[in-house]
Scaffold this motif. Structure first.
Motif, mmCIF file in Angstrom:
data_model
loop_
_atom_site.group_PDB
_atom_site.id
_atom_site.type_symbol
_atom_site.label_atom_id
_atom_site.label_comp_id
_atom_site.label_asym_id
_atom_site.label_seq_id
_atom_site.Cartn_x
_atom_site.Cartn_y
_atom_site.Cartn_z
ATOM 1 N N LEU A 150 0.860 -1.263 0.153
ATOM 2 C CA LEU A 150 -0.065 0.007 -0.079
ATOM 3 C C LEU A 150 0.829 1.473 0.092
ATOM 4 O O LEU A 150 1.998 1.377 0.696
ATOM 5 C CB LEU A 150 -0.742 -0.035 1.274
ATOM 6 C CG LEU A 150 -2.280 0.604 1.129
ATOM 7 C CD1 LEU A 150 -3.117 0.131 0.054
ATOM 8 C CD2 LEU A 150 -3.053 0.341 2.531
ATOM 9 N N GLY A 183 5.672 -3.739 4.753
ATOM 10 C CA GLY A 183 4.716 -3.881 5.633
ATOM 11 C C GLY A 183 4.527 -2.385 6.090
ATOM 12 O O GLY A 183 4.308 -1.486 5.580
ATOM 13 N N VAL A 200 -9.129 0.099 -4.034
ATOM 14 C CA VAL A 200 -9.632 -0.887 -3.423
ATOM 15 C C VAL A 200 -11.097 -1.424 -3.591
ATOM 16 O O VAL A 200 -11.344 -2.786 -3.554
ATOM 17 C CB VAL A 200 -9.466 -0.974 -1.586
ATOM 18 C CG1 VAL A 200 -9.876 -1.891 -0.959
ATOM 19 C CG2 VAL A 200 -8.040 -0.384 -1.460
ATOM 20 N N ALA A 243 -4.214 -4.390 4.502
ATOM 21 C CA ALA A 243 -4.664 -3.184 3.769
ATOM 22 C C ALA A 243 -6.001 -2.878 3.636
ATOM 23 O O ALA A 243 -6.544 -1.523 3.773
ATOM 24 C CB ALA A 243 -3.987 -3.684 2.282
ATOM 25 N N VAL A 244 -6.949 -3.804 3.570
ATOM 26 C CA VAL A 244 -8.322 -3.431 3.464
ATOM 27 C C VAL A 244 -8.851 -3.128 4.755
ATOM 28 O O VAL A 244 -9.487 -1.895 4.875
ATOM 29 C CB VAL A 244 -9.034 -4.984 3.173
ATOM 30 C CG1 VAL A 244 -10.643 -4.586 3.453
ATOM 31 C CG2 VAL A 244 -8.725 -5.328 1.681
ATOM 32 N N LEU A 288 -7.237 -1.261 6.673
ATOM 33 C CA LEU A 288 -6.605 0.311 7.037
ATOM 34 C C LEU A 288 -7.294 1.105 6.083
ATOM 35 O O LEU A 288 -7.741 2.313 6.667
ATOM 36 C CB LEU A 288 -5.183 0.156 6.605
ATOM 37 C CG LEU A 288 -4.237 1.578 6.685
ATOM 38 C CD1 LEU A 288 -4.512 1.965 8.229
ATOM 39 C CD2 LEU A 288 -2.861 1.373 6.483
ATOM 40 N N GLU A 319 5.710 -7.716 9.626
ATOM 41 C CA GLU A 319 4.260 -7.560 9.372
ATOM 42 C C GLU A 319 4.037 -7.161 7.840
ATOM 43 O O GLU A 319 4.793 -6.520 7.385
ATOM 44 C CB GLU A 319 4.004 -6.330 10.016
ATOM 45 C CG GLU A 319 2.415 -6.097 10.400
ATOM 46 C CD GLU A 319 2.249 -7.466 11.478
ATOM 47 O OE1 GLU A 319 1.050 -7.908 11.384
ATOM 48 O OE2 GLU A 319 2.734 -7.626 12.394
ATOM 49 N N ARG A 320 3.072 -7.772 7.442
ATOM 50 C CA ARG A 320 2.781 -7.362 5.879
ATOM 51 C C ARG A 320 1.548 -6.844 5.869
ATOM 52 O O ARG A 320 0.562 -6.929 6.510
ATOM 53 C CB ARG A 320 2.348 -8.728 4.950
ATOM 54 C CG ARG A 320 4.060 -9.589 4.769
ATOM 55 C CD ARG A 320 3.692 -10.214 3.643
ATOM 56 N NE ARG A 320 3.393 -9.723 2.236
ATOM 57 C CZ ARG A 320 3.185 -10.469 1.231
ATOM 58 N NH1 ARG A 320 3.237 -11.640 1.220
ATOM 59 N NH2 ARG A 320 3.057 -9.789 0.119
ATOM 60 N N VAL A 321 1.634 -5.423 4.814
ATOM 61 C CA VAL A 321 0.492 -4.552 4.723
ATOM 62 C C VAL A 321 0.570 -4.615 3.140
ATOM 63 O O VAL A 321 1.309 -4.218 2.571
ATOM 64 C CB VAL A 321 0.482 -3.313 5.244
ATOM 65 C CG1 VAL A 321 -0.480 -2.458 4.572
ATOM 66 C CG2 VAL A 321 0.565 -3.434 6.756
#
Lengths: 332, 300
Positions: A58, A128, A257, B96-97, B99, B298-300
């Motif tokens: 993102l 991340g 999104v 991601a969603v 956030l 952490e994965r975003v």
């Protein structure tokens, strides 16, 4: 047959853009503005897709490059006679130069791309949450500098007197160009490698893909496209630093999104769907008649409805309206 | 001592106070992140709602205790609603969603406030007397500065006791380490999450009270900038554990307070650029957090 299936992926979004533009020609001049605005949003969201969609990381920083592109195209195309009035503290080399419409757009893309490359060189080492916050920091810094640095633009003032050359045609052509570049990139070796890192980091590394290099390439291309979109935007309406800041970041990310971040089709569908609802409500706020009903919503309901709608779509369908898949016109 | 940097005691005290308030916000964001793995961008809008509650109460002429009670009630109800309507359906989705969804909630709440109270905002006056200075051996320090620091330290101490000395605290710590395993061992997910959300809301209410004293004009974008800065601070400090997150929040508040006072006036407008450039540099050097030791990804 494979080629044909590939071309569908391009044809779907392209046809949608053309249809939106053609619809725009059938309405009154004041309503046409909404269509032009929607097409510029398509350009921004597709540019965002090139990085966010393909990498799965993102970014909150892409509106920086839209802003930088807008500033480049804007400063260079304000007529020389008007510059001292709007931007009295402009640096000399910017004050004496003025370019035409097309070259200002090209330069906007160039400057956007260069800025994105400079930002990406250190930042693409992060992943991340750290990457998310770092791109946010880029947005804050760009906003802060453009707001107070009067040598390179109007500072706190609004960018008036930029020739308003972004009509329906220029917006549609710009959006089409961005869609074609995004398509070409995602079909290229680089796009495929980047998507491989998105799906499985370890497996992609094992076949020799460098996550850092692939993200760097995507970020730069996406930054250049954002710059171009910014150029289109500044030729559409008088901007200031607040136009290209948090609200635009929010709405474009939400469009991506909501449409489905992992496909080009999703980016275009999301941008057009959200724009359609947003503009429809904006018209209703001004008071209108629809199928014999008189509608007059209080000012501000627009953002509330759009916000609520987005939260709802995200909760009910987290992979977006299109499910993040490319378009299939003729399923085999 | 600090004269060469152009810093006086008032600036230093204000920086400590800002740091304390930001530390509380950091804990509030960190608590929810710990159990839900969700970065709540809408946290600042909870503070904003609390601030509007205070402003309305002072407009109606309510006594101080009643307006603070109203502020807590509004923020806690909104926190629970947020959990029920947004966080719970989103559980288990990609970060991601989540956030972007809290982003949407933030803008939703901000535009509701805009529609309700107008862009000019309201003024909260009931605690304004805390803005007057106390003179401590020739140095003038605003009362709110001292109150903020004391309240923040008290809140952090209470929270520490709760997390370390009670059963629900143990459950929360276990959940923030590994939620699934904690559930298998009998930790009740909804209860832990509800407590975390309520605590986080209570901290937002405390922050709302203190921020409105410092800045009595409450507008729909109240605390928005603070939230962005605190989020950066939390990530810089280290998101996964409460202590690094708190230290991160404090540091970024302290640094911006100090830098704001130390920069010459022709440069102070670039404060944000300095702060966020520092954020980027720290993230590049220590991507897992400035105050953490363990490696977590952490994965975003």
């Amino acid at each position: 047959m494979k080629r044909f299936a590939d071309l569908q992926v391009l044809a779907g979004p392209a046809v949608l853009v053309v249809v939106a533009a053609l619809l725009g020609t059938t309405v009154s001049v004041s309503t046409q503005g909404y269509f032009t605005d929607a097409l510029v949003k398509v350009a921004i969201v597709v540019a965002l897709y090139v990085f966010v969609g393909n990498s799965g990381v993102l970014s909150f920083g892409h509106i920086s490059f839209v802003a930088v592109g807008a500033w480049t195209a804007g400063v260079l195309s304000v007529p020389a006679s008007e510059k001292p009035a709007i931007m009295p503290n402009l640096a000399h080399f910017l004050r004496d130069r003025t370019t035409g419409n097309l070259s200002s757009l090209a330069l906007a893309a160039l400057v956007g791309g260069v800025c994105a490359l400079i930002v990406a060189l250190p930042l693409m080492r992060l992943s991340g949450l750290a990457a998310g916050i770092a791109t946010f920091a880029v947005l804050e810094i760009t906003h802060n500098l453009l707001r107070y640095e009067e040598k390179i633009g109007p500072g706190l003032n609004t960018f008036s007197s930029v020739p308003e050359t972004t009509g329906l045609r220029q917006a549609a052509l710009g959006a089409l160009f961005v869609v074609v570049v995004a398509f070409a990139y995602s079909r290229s070796r680089f796009g495929r490698l980047l998507r491989a890192t998105r799906e499985d980091d370890a497996a992609a590394r094992a076949v020799g893909a460098s996550v850092y290099r692939q993200r760097l390439i995507a970020f730069t291309i996406s930054g250049a496209l954002c710059g171009l979109a910014g150029g289109l935007y500044v030729h559409l309406l008088p901007l200031n630093t607040e136009t290209v800041y948090l609200d635009l970041t929010f709405i474009t990310l939400a469009m991506l999104v909501v449409g489905g971040a992992t496909s080009l089709w999703g980016a275009v569908v999301g941008a057009l769907a959200v724009s359609a609802i947003d503009s429809g409500l904006a018209v209703a706020e001004n008071g209108t008649s629809f199928l014999g009903w008189h509608i007059d919503l209080p000012a501000g309901t627009r953002v509330i409805v759009v916000g609520a709608l987005m939260a709802t779509v995200l909760i009910l369908r987290p992979s977006g309206l299109t499910g993040g898949r490319e378009v299939k016109l003729w399923p085999r | 001592m600090l004269a060469f940097l152009n810093i006086d005691w008032q600036t230093l005290a204000d920086a400590v106070a800002l740091g304390s308030i930001y530390a509380l916000m950091a804990v509030g964001i960190g608590l929810v992140f710990g159990v839900l793995r969700l970065v709540n961008f809408a946290y600042g809008q909870l503070v904003m709602a609390g601030a509007f509650a205070l402003a309305m109460a002072s407009e109606w002429g309510w006594p101080v205790w009643a307006s603070i009670a109203l502020c807590f009630a509004v923020v806690l109800v909104l926190s629970l609603l947020m959990d029920r309507l947004v966080f719970r359906p989103l559980r288990g989705h990609s970060p991601a969603v989540m956030l972007v969804a809290t982003f949407a909630v933030a803008f939703l709440m901000q535009s509701v406030a805009l529609l309700w109270f107008g862009p000019l905002g309201k003024i909260a006056t009931s605690l304004a007397y805390l803005n007057r200075p106390w003179t401590i051996s020739t140095v003038d320090i605003r009362k709110i500065t001292i109150v903020s620091v004391v309240v923040a330290v008290l809140c952090l101490l209470l929270l520490h006791l709760l997390l370390e000395r009670t059963e629900i605290g143990l459950h929360m710590r276990a959940s923030s380490m590994d939620f699934e395993t904690a559930r298998m061992l009998g930790v009740r997910a909804n209860r832990v999450i509800a407590v975390a959300v309520l605590l986080s809301g209570a901290l937002a209410a405390v922050v709302a009270v203190m921020l409105t004293v410092q800045n009595p004009l409450v507008t729909p974008d109240f605390a928005l900038r603070d939230t962005i800065v605190v989020l950066a601070g939390v990530v810089v400090g280290g998101m996964n554990r409460p202590v690094p997150a708190t230290l991160g929040g404090f540091s970024i508040g302290f640094a911006s307070g100090l830098l704001g006072g130390a920069l010459p006036t022709n440069q102070s407008q670039y404060l944000d650029s300095f702060i966020f450039a520092a954020v980027i540099i720290v993230l590049l050097v220590r991507p897992n957090g400035l105050f953490t030791t363990a490696k977590t990804v952490e994965r975003v």
